[in-house]
Design a protein around this motif. Structure first.
Motif, PDB file in Angstrom:
ATOM      1  N   GLU A  48       0.823  -1.200   0.000  1.00 55.91           N
ATOM      2  CA  GLU A  48       0.000   0.000   0.000  1.00 55.91           C
ATOM      3  C   GLU A  48       0.861   1.255   0.000  1.00 55.91           C
ATOM      4  N   THR A  52       1.236  -0.851  -6.527  1.00 58.15           N
ATOM      5  CA  THR A  52      -0.111  -1.331  -6.770  1.00 58.15           C
ATOM      6  C   THR A  52      -0.016  -2.731  -7.362  1.00 58.15           C
ATOM      7  N   ARG A  53      -0.816  -3.638  -6.848  1.00 61.68           N
ATOM      8  CA  ARG A  53      -0.822  -5.000  -7.375  1.00 61.68           C
ATOM      9  C   ARG A  53      -1.670  -5.026  -8.635  1.00 61.68           C
ATOM     10  N   CYS A  54      -1.135  -5.620  -9.701  1.00 61.74           N
ATOM     11  CA  CYS A  54      -1.882  -5.739 -10.953  1.00 61.74           C
ATOM     12  C   CYS A  54      -1.457  -7.023 -11.664  1.00 61.74           C
ATOM     13  N   ARG A  55      -2.055  -7.282 -12.812  1.00 61.79           N
ATOM     14  CA  ARG A  55      -1.774  -8.503 -13.560  1.00 61.79           C
ATOM     15  C   ARG A  55      -1.050  -8.136 -14.846  1.00 61.79           C
ATOM     16  N   SER A  56       0.041  -8.855 -15.129  1.00 65.51           N
ATOM     17  CA  SER A  56       0.813  -8.585 -16.344  1.00 65.51           C
ATOM     18  C   SER A  56       0.084  -9.141 -17.565  1.00 65.51           C
ATOM     19  N   SER A  57       0.570  -8.788 -18.745  1.00 67.15           N
ATOM     20  CA  SER A  57      -0.038  -9.292 -19.983  1.00 67.15           C
ATOM     21  C   SER A  57       0.120 -10.807 -20.110  1.00 67.15           C
ATOM     22  N   ASP A  61       0.768 -11.999 -11.420  1.00 68.85           N
ATOM     23  CA  ASP A  61       0.621 -10.877 -10.501  1.00 68.85           C
ATOM     24  C   ASP A  61       1.946 -10.126 -10.441  1.00 68.85           C
ATOM     25  N   LEU A  63       3.789  -6.074  -9.172  1.00 64.18           N
ATOM     26  CA  LEU A  63       3.629  -4.814  -8.458  1.00 64.18           C
ATOM     27  C   LEU A  63       4.070  -3.681  -9.376  1.00 64.18           C
ATOM     28  N   ALA A  64       3.227  -2.677  -9.524  1.00 62.33           N
ATOM     29  CA  ALA A  64       3.553  -1.513 -10.339  1.00 62.33           C
ATOM     30  C   ALA A  64       3.866  -0.341  -9.418  1.00 62.33           C
TER      31      ALA A  64
END
Length: 84
Positions: A48, A52-57, A61, A63-64
């Motif tokens: 936090e 930011t947790r996101c999903r790659s192409s 999972d 972190l950005a």
């Protein structure tokens, strides 16, 4: 332990707590009002605070880093790993 609200609405966290919990300038907190005159201050976790947790192409999972994040140099990585 007591602390005082400043004229700018700031409350200092005592040195003893900052040292014990390794708090640093820039750490993010969530503050909740639980009742009149009662508040809870909770330090947000590492993700936090920094990413930011996101999903790659590829479906993984990841972190950005936020747009204003400093460059991720080997020194910064070492400091982050030392915190764990």
């Amino acid at each position: 332990m007591t602390t005082t609200l400043s004229t700018q609405g700031e409350v200092a966290i005592p040195d003893e707590f900052r040292e014990a919990d390794h708090l640093k300038p820039g750490d993010n907190f969530e503050m909740r009002r639980t009742a009149p005159g009662r508040y809870v201050l909770e330090k947000l976790g590492r993700a936090e605070n920094h990413a930011t947790r996101c999903r790659s192409s590829y479906g993984h999972d990841v972190l950005a880093a936020p747009p204003d994040a400093p460059p991720l140099t080997p020194k910064v990585v070492k400091e982050l790993l030392d915190e764990v």
